[in-house]
Design a protein around this motif. Structure first.
Motif, mmCIF file in Angstrom:
data_model
loop_
_atom_site.group_PDB
_atom_site.id
_atom_site.type_symbol
_atom_site.label_atom_id
_atom_site.label_comp_id
_atom_site.label_asym_id
_atom_site.label_seq_id
_atom_site.Cartn_x
_atom_site.Cartn_y
_atom_site.Cartn_z
ATOM 1 N N PHE A 1 21.316 20.488 93.172
ATOM 2 C CA PHE A 1 21.305 19.730 94.412
ATOM 3 C C PHE A 1 22.595 19.855 95.189
ATOM 4 O O PHE A 1 23.626 20.243 94.652
ATOM 5 C CB PHE A 1 21.059 18.253 94.106
ATOM 6 N N ASP B 1 24.312 13.143 92.652
ATOM 7 C CA ASP B 1 22.903 12.806 92.478
ATOM 8 C C ASP B 1 22.332 13.485 91.247
ATOM 9 O O ASP B 1 21.361 13.022 90.657
ATOM 10 C CB ASP B 1 22.084 13.275 93.686
ATOM 11 N N GLN B 2 22.922 14.597 90.890
ATOM 12 C CA GLN B 2 22.352 15.372 89.804
ATOM 13 C C GLN B 2 22.875 14.934 88.441
ATOM 14 O O GLN B 2 22.160 15.013 87.448
ATOM 15 C CB GLN B 2 22.673 16.842 90.014
ATOM 16 N N THR C 1 16.081 22.318 103.155
ATOM 17 C CA THR C 1 16.017 21.411 102.009
ATOM 18 C C THR C 1 14.569 21.080 101.658
ATOM 19 O O THR C 1 14.203 21.046 100.482
ATOM 20 C CB THR C 1 16.816 20.124 102.301
ATOM 21 N N MET D 1 12.622 21.620 98.089
ATOM 22 C CA MET D 1 11.945 20.548 97.361
ATOM 23 C C MET D 1 10.514 20.939 96.994
ATOM 24 O O MET D 1 9.891 20.311 96.147
ATOM 25 C CB MET D 1 11.932 19.279 98.204
ATOM 26 N N GLU E 1 16.343 7.733 95.309
ATOM 27 C CA GLU E 1 15.245 8.676 95.431
ATOM 28 C C GLU E 1 15.707 10.080 95.050
ATOM 29 O O GLU E 1 15.006 10.799 94.332
ATOM 30 C CB GLU E 1 14.702 8.660 96.855
ATOM 31 N N ARG E 2 16.898 10.455 95.494
ATOM 32 C CA ARG E 2 17.403 11.797 95.155
ATOM 33 C C ARG E 2 17.644 11.917 93.653
ATOM 34 O O ARG E 2 17.369 12.962 93.055
ATOM 35 C CB ARG E 2 18.700 12.083 95.919
ATOM 36 N N TYR F 1 14.428 12.420 91.908
ATOM 37 C CA TYR F 1 14.023 13.814 92.073
ATOM 38 C C TYR F 1 14.764 14.700 91.067
ATOM 39 O O TYR F 1 14.173 15.557 90.406
ATOM 40 C CB TYR F 1 14.299 14.235 93.514
ATOM 41 N N ASN G 1 18.284 5.458 99.185
ATOM 42 C CA ASN G 1 18.139 6.897 99.401
ATOM 43 C C ASN G 1 18.652 7.688 98.206
ATOM 44 O O ASN G 1 18.044 8.660 97.777
ATOM 45 C CB ASN G 1 18.907 7.319 100.653
ATOM 46 N N ARG G 2 19.793 7.222 97.712
ATOM 47 C CA ARG G 2 20.365 7.937 96.577
ATOM 48 C C ARG G 2 19.440 7.854 95.374
ATOM 49 O O ARG G 2 19.232 8.827 94.661
ATOM 50 C CB ARG G 2 21.736 7.372 96.236
#
Lengths: 269, 244
Positions: free
Chosen positions: B86, B91-92, B46, B50, A210-211, A214, A207-208
């Motif tokens: 995000f 994640d960023q 969210t 997106m 995929e984020r 993105y 899941n991570r």
């Protein structure tokens, strides 16, 4: 808790590489070349060579002192990987039983010689790699690999592994803690729990991933990982590699131990 | 200037597993507006974000960003205009050092070394993190991570900033710093959050989403003081209004 300690150990190696010493400040590319040359030189010794390998420890001694690396840290790491190499080397004394020479009337076989040769080569090469990693920032190492034309995909894999291993380990640590707080030292379900933990971590990291993808896309990722050019090699870098290469050549081809031994014998006589 | 508008027209989106997350959303956001998007968990905030830079494409309906209609071809261009921050900064921030991370966008845009350096420096100075440029992201605190995540987006000079829960997990001081930072931006801002006090502070307009449709759209101070509307959407009055 065991897991917690391992986690902070992982961060320790990383923190070592942010110190500010002469060795840390040498360009990563130069250090990688030096380490590779060193490893090739060590491994190229014939299989019964023991004594000529000894001078190679001087590299470790210098870098441990100058680079301020705790020696216990390196020894611990070497012990972790040593079982593999012990299994490879342990049979040599049994197969190769011809006597090479007598040391104080004890016969030393070729097998024992090659056993120690393998062991010393192993300690030398593994410790130089550990020293390389603990004195060089990871992004510097990856940049060096890029310069040496290591395929992009491997370098990117390493970069992401390095970035997310801490996030993943922290996630695992939190799950282990949550389990331990509610299990009241009850044993027996350990294995089942860790199987589930592994599965859970896999799904979480998918899941991570995929984020992250993105996030990369939204900043214009087009299949090529961008990187900044670093500054050119400076005089200290070139001096460093020159000294390293000369030392390696000296230790490998001129056999300083032999000549020193002969010199001392001559003095005694 | 009309070229920074964001226009959603009857946008629907159905996930591959059949969940329909957006069920006909329409709104227009004008240049320079800052808009809060609020709603219960799972209301589609969210998913909506997106869509803003084309990670997801609408199942039906059209999205217009500036002069471009979002589709497979225009989304690369649109990604340069819309910066998305995000919810989880981990994640960023995917590069090994802060500097490389902030430089990721500008280098991808094909800028030369000199202007990349200028943009990175500028972006990091705006968020007050230039001193951290050689640190790896996992050595930063939560507030610093958030600030660097914002820098990594503003280094691309987007016209529109979209943020998902920017104030979550921040201590009050970092949260205040973030609010002041957001207020200083002249960009069009779209902020999805449950932090209604922040929305009241930063955004003049507020859109309420429920089950994939817009149920209210208007000035923040009117919408966020409508107790009945908020409670229908699993929200409550902003703390600052509760004291009265």
């Amino acid at each position: 808790m065991n897991f917690d300690r391992e986690f902070f150990n992982l961060g320790y190696l990383d923190r070592l590489s942010y110190k500010d010493t002469i060795i840390h400040n040498i360009d990563a590319r130069v250090k990688v070349i030096g380490a590779i040359a060193y490893i090739i030189a060590v491994l190229s010794f014939p299989k019964y060579a023991v004594i000529p390998l000894i001078p190679f420890f001087s590299f470790q001694i210098f870098s441990i002192i100058i680079g301020e690396i705790p020696i216990s840290f390196i020894i611990k790491r070497i012990f972790v990987v040593s079982p593999f190499i012990l299994f490879i080397a342990i049979f040599n004394p049994f197969f190769d039983r011809n006597t090479a020479f007598y040391l104080f009337n004890i016969p030393i076989s070729y097998g024992i010689l090659s056993f120690f040769s393998i062991l010393i080569k192993f300690v030398l090469t593994v410790s130089i790699i550990i020293i390389l990693i603990s004195t060089t920032s990871f992004s510097g190492l990856c940049y060096a690999m890029r310069c040496f034309k290591v395929p992009e995909i491997f370098v990117n894999q390493l970069l992401f592994m390095y970035r997310y291993i801490f996030v993943l380990a922290e996630e695992a640590m939190r799950m282990v803690r949550a389990k331990e707080l509610r299990s009241f030292n009850k044993k027996g379900l350990e294995l089942k729990f860790y199987v589930k933990l592994a599965g859970n971590l896999l799904i979480r990291s998918l899941n991570r991933a995929e984020r992250i993808y993105y996030a990369m896309l939204s900043r214009g990722y087009n299949g090529n990982m961008p990187y900044n050019k670093r500054k050119k090699l400076g005089f200290p870098d070139l001096l460093f590699i020159l000294i390293i290469l000369i030392m390696i050549y000296f230790f490998r081809f001129l056999e300083p131990v032999n000549s020193m031994g002969r010199f001392i014998l001559r003095l005694i006589r | 200037m009309s070229h920074h508008i964001v226009k959603f027209e009857n946008v629907t989106f159905i996930y591959p597993d059949g969940t329909s997350a957006l069920k006909g959303i329409s709104f227009t956001i004008n240049h320079g507006e800052s808009v809060g998007v609020v709603g219960a968990n799972g209301s589609g905030k969210t998913t909506l974000l997106m869509h803003l830079n084309g990670y997801l494409l609408p199942t039906s309906g059209t999205i217009k960003i500036g002069d471009l209609i979002l589709n497979k071809k225009t989304r690369i261009e649109i990604r340069k205009k819309v910066g998305v921050v995000f919810q989880n900064p981990d994640d960023q921030l995917f590069m090994p050092t802060v500097y490389e991370d902030v430089a990721f966008g500008p280098i991808n845009m094909g800028l030369d070394e000199h202007s990349v350096d200028f943009k990175v420096r500028n972006a990091l100075e705006i968020v007050g993190c230039y001193d951290l440029k050689n640190k790896p992201p996992h050595h930063l605190s939560g507030g610093q991570k958030r600030a660097v995540a914002i820098a990594s987006v503003i280094s691309m000079d987007p016209d529109i900033l979209a943020m998902d829960e920017p104030s979550s997990n921040l201590d009050p001081k970092s949260r205040r710093a973030l609010i002041n930072l957001l207020k200083s931006f002249k960009h069009t801002k779209i902020i999805a959050s449950h932090d209604l006090d922040m929305i009241l502070d930063v955004c003049e307009r507020c859109i309420v989403i429920k089950d994939g449709v817009v149920v209210a759209d208007g000035p923040s101070n009117i919408i966020l003081s409508d107790q009945k509307l908020l409670e229908e959407n699993n929200l409550e009055l902003p703390l600052i209004l509760q004291r009265r």
